[in-house]
Design a protein around this motif. Sequence first.
Motif, PDB file in Angstrom:
ATOM      1  N   VAL A 129       6.546 -13.035   0.782  1.00 47.56           N
ATOM      2  CA  VAL A 129       5.147 -13.375   1.075  1.00 47.56           C
ATOM      3  C   VAL A 129       4.857 -14.816   0.676  1.00 47.56           C
ATOM      4  CG1 VAL A 129       2.741 -12.877   0.465  1.00 47.56           C
ATOM      5  CG2 VAL A 129       4.336 -10.993   0.909  1.00 47.56           C
ATOM      6  N   ASN A 130       5.338 -15.217  -0.481  1.00 53.80           N
ATOM      7  CA  ASN A 130       5.095 -16.581  -0.952  1.00 53.80           C
ATOM      8  C   ASN A 130       5.711 -17.609   0.002  1.00 53.80           C
ATOM      9  OD1 ASN A 130       4.204 -18.629  -2.643  1.00 53.80           O
ATOM     10  ND2 ASN A 130       6.026 -18.553  -3.931  1.00 53.80           N
ATOM     11  N   GLU A 131       6.948 -17.366   0.440  1.00 50.37           N
ATOM     12  CA  GLU A 131       7.601 -18.286   1.384  1.00 50.37           C
ATOM     13  C   GLU A 131       6.841 -18.343   2.702  1.00 50.37           C
ATOM     14  OE1 GLU A 131      11.605 -16.962   1.749  1.00 50.37           O
ATOM     15  OE2 GLU A 131      12.230 -17.733  -0.223  1.00 50.37           O
ATOM     16  N   PHE A 132       6.341 -17.194   3.141  1.00 50.46           N
ATOM     17  CA  PHE A 132       5.585 -17.121   4.392  1.00 50.46           C
ATOM     18  C   PHE A 132       4.308 -17.956   4.307  1.00 50.46           C
ATOM     19  CE2 PHE A 132       2.513 -14.711   7.131  1.00 50.46           C
ATOM     20  CZ  PHE A 132       3.127 -14.954   8.348  1.00 50.46           C
ATOM     21  N   LEU A 133       3.742 -18.049   3.095  1.00 49.24           N
ATOM     22  CA  LEU A 133       2.468 -18.747   2.912  1.00 49.24           C
ATOM     23  C   LEU A 133       2.632 -20.123   2.281  1.00 49.24           C
ATOM     24  CD1 LEU A 133       0.287 -15.725   1.708  1.00 49.24           C
ATOM     25  CD2 LEU A 133       0.512 -16.664   4.017  1.00 49.24           C
ATOM     26  N   GLY A 134       3.815 -20.716   2.412  1.00 49.80           N
ATOM     27  CA  GLY A 134       3.995 -22.096   1.985  1.00 49.80           C
ATOM     28  C   GLY A 134       4.743 -22.291   0.691  1.00 49.80           C
ATOM     29  N   PRO A 178       6.157  -8.890   8.888  1.00 51.94           N
ATOM     30  CA  PRO A 178       6.050  -7.446   8.640  1.00 51.94           C
ATOM     31  C   PRO A 178       6.500  -7.118   7.221  1.00 51.94           C
ATOM     32  CG  PRO A 178       7.993  -7.919   9.969  1.00 51.94           C
ATOM     33  CD  PRO A 178       7.308  -9.232   9.740  1.00 51.94           C
ATOM     34  N   ILE A 179       5.729  -6.285   6.531  1.00 53.83           N
ATOM     35  CA  ILE A 179       6.061  -5.865   5.168  1.00 53.83           C
ATOM     36  C   ILE A 179       6.027  -4.343   5.103  1.00 53.83           C
ATOM     37  CG2 ILE A 179       5.294  -5.806   2.749  1.00 53.83           C
ATOM     38  CD1 ILE A 179       6.518  -8.453   3.462  1.00 53.83           C
ATOM     39  N   ASN A 180       7.116  -3.750   4.658  1.00 56.57           N
ATOM     40  CA  ASN A 180       7.173  -2.303   4.494  1.00 56.57           C
ATOM     41  C   ASN A 180       6.565  -1.930   3.146  1.00 56.57           C
ATOM     42  OD1 ASN A 180       8.421   0.354   3.610  1.00 56.57           O
ATOM     43  ND2 ASN A 180       9.183   0.230   5.722  1.00 56.57           N
ATOM     44  N   TYR A 181       5.576  -1.065   3.175  1.00 53.00           N
ATOM     45  CA  TYR A 181       4.853  -0.662   1.957  1.00 53.00           C
ATOM     46  C   TYR A 181       5.802  -0.102   0.894  1.00 53.00           C
ATOM     47  CZ  TYR A 181       1.809   2.210  -1.028  1.00 53.00           C
ATOM     48  OH  TYR A 181       1.174   2.793  -2.091  1.00 53.00           O
ATOM     49  N   ASN A 182       6.718   0.761   1.300  1.00 51.91           N
ATOM     50  CA  ASN A 182       7.632   1.369   0.341  1.00 51.91           C
ATOM     51  C   ASN A 182       8.599   0.353  -0.260  1.00 51.91           C
ATOM     52  OD1 ASN A 182       6.554   3.947   0.568  1.00 51.91           O
ATOM     53  ND2 ASN A 182       7.801   4.433   2.353  1.00 51.91           N
ATOM     54  N   ASP A 183       8.961  -0.673   0.540  1.00 46.10           N
ATOM     55  CA  ASP A 183       9.806  -1.747  -0.006  1.00 46.10           C
ATOM     56  C   ASP A 183       9.056  -2.528  -1.079  1.00 46.10           C
ATOM     57  OD1 ASP A 183      11.819  -1.018   1.676  1.00 46.10           O
ATOM     58  OD2 ASP A 183      11.521  -2.640   3.119  1.00 46.10           O
ATOM     59  N   PRO A 219       9.241  -5.076  -5.726  1.00 45.93           N
ATOM     60  CA  PRO A 219       8.109  -6.015  -5.641  1.00 45.93           C
ATOM     61  C   PRO A 219       8.526  -7.483  -5.742  1.00 45.93           C
ATOM     62  CG  PRO A 219       8.103  -4.810  -7.738  1.00 45.93           C
ATOM     63  CD  PRO A 219       9.107  -4.146  -6.858  1.00 45.93           C
ATOM     64  N   LYS A 220       9.584  -7.760  -6.477  1.00 48.12           N
ATOM     65  CA  LYS A 220      10.028  -9.162  -6.625  1.00 48.12           C
ATOM     66  C   LYS A 220      10.454  -9.737  -5.282  1.00 48.12           C
ATOM     67  CE  LYS A 220      13.042 -12.071  -9.491  1.00 48.12           C
ATOM     68  NZ  LYS A 220      13.571 -12.879  -8.396  1.00 48.12           N
ATOM     69  N   LEU A 221      11.251  -8.964  -4.514  1.00 44.28           N
ATOM     70  CA  LEU A 221      11.714  -9.419  -3.202  1.00 44.28           C
ATOM     71  C   LEU A 221      10.544  -9.638  -2.259  1.00 44.28           C
ATOM     72  CD1 LEU A 221      13.956  -9.950  -1.107  1.00 44.28           C
ATOM     73  CD2 LEU A 221      13.979  -7.490  -0.646  1.00 44.28           C
TER      74      LEU A 221
END
Length: 511
Positions: free
Chosen positions: A485-490, A468-473, A478-480
Amino acid sequence: MANTIRELRYNLARSYIGANRHREAIPILNELWEEYPEESRFAIQLFQCHLALDETESAEKIMEKALGDKQEVMEQAREELNQLVEELKDKKSEDYTEQEIHKLRKLRMKATLNPDAVSFFRGSLLFAQGNYEEAIRELDKAKKAQTHNLPSLYLKMGYAYLGLKKWFDAACYFMQVLELDPANPDAHLGLCKTHLKEHREDKALDEAMAALSLIYHNPQAHFLCGLALYRCGQITDAVKAIETAISQNPIFPNAHRYLAGIYYKEFQDGEKAAKHRNLAREAQQRIKDFKAGKIDLNQNAGSISDWVIEINTGNKPKLDAPMEDTVIIVSGLPRSGTSMMMQMLAAAGISVMTDGVREADESNPKGYYEYEKAKQVGSDNSWIPDAKGKFVKIVAQLLPKLPSGQPYRIIFMQRPLSEVIPSQDKLLERLGKKGSKLTPEKLAETYQKQLKQVEQVLNYYQDIEVLPINYNDAIANPKLIATQVNEFLGGKWDEKAMITAIDPSLRHQKS
């Protein structure tokens, strides 16, 4: 006809009770009880409604009036019964007509009072009043009357012992409930509270998770899970659990207060701490107004700005499938930030499934990254094998149409409905189309129901993982988000490119 109308009215009241709309059930039950004072079921339901609203004085008056009415009915029934027995004294019982047998049974029922049943209601009232010792004594007497519903009785006794701080006795009753009803989430929550009181955080967490495995939409269970996680030192997971509790029930003062404390103490985030302290006060006032009959909590006016609709797929293990065999899906409600996430993934170097049929426009100048065949996934999923190792956008409501047996990683975008719904309306306005005829509150309820169904279906999938990704976060940090996302995708994609793809100026609707 009169009996039919009576039952229809009673069923309506029961429906209100089932929907936790006790305030609306009360006037119907009052009228029924006034018209049919001998029907104790109306009084019982009325009594339970007032207890549910924490109106113990009203509940006590109803109980005493019901007992008084019952006494009068009993006296009259005994007179009629004696008269009927006198009339039948020269007649053998085997010669009684069906009508006479029925009348005898009915009068005998009216002429008696079940003291064990009375003890149950007295015990329930005493429990609601916080008089736990007296409540336990009365409830113990009621065991004979409640043989058909012992789990409910034992549950109440367990909570009464909790109120007396007798943790061992409380745990014994909660375990008895589970012996009779292994799928009782309230008993697991009772044990969770008991373990928390005894500082057995690991066991408390196990019980909270057991309750959630039975009913995931359970704000209290998520809150208690958060408490246990926090005490175990798992701060980030604790915040997520408590935020889930609030997303399921925004009017949750204790959850807001606890979250405020965590933000202040652990993250030194005074702004978020102040926000949740204010929300706690607002929630407390709404509950107070509700109990006073000033508002209806089932009408969600005023709370939509804080709603963030999400799906949860429990504690599924992480996927072992390699990225080249996995279909990456970006999903969420329309206007929740799915296009932005697609732009991030494309910038990071991941292959995208898109056909360019829907071109960029004023609402999305960087493009929609849509794939028309994905919109018909329920009738044609022949393209799925070609999507392995790539990412594709699929609206949330279509996720249950995905074929099983294929590994999926889903990035699910979340955004407050106070931003999603107006953004949808503006998009439709630009396209020259009419928006929804539903009010924002009704539309929000519709989305909640739809995504609850999505959640239930996805929980049956074995090869699925959701981030889950919160749009406002994403806009604020954006760095966090790029790192997550990168960790989630390998972990092999270009995070800097993801960050650059986020353009806050394209945020169409703010709270």
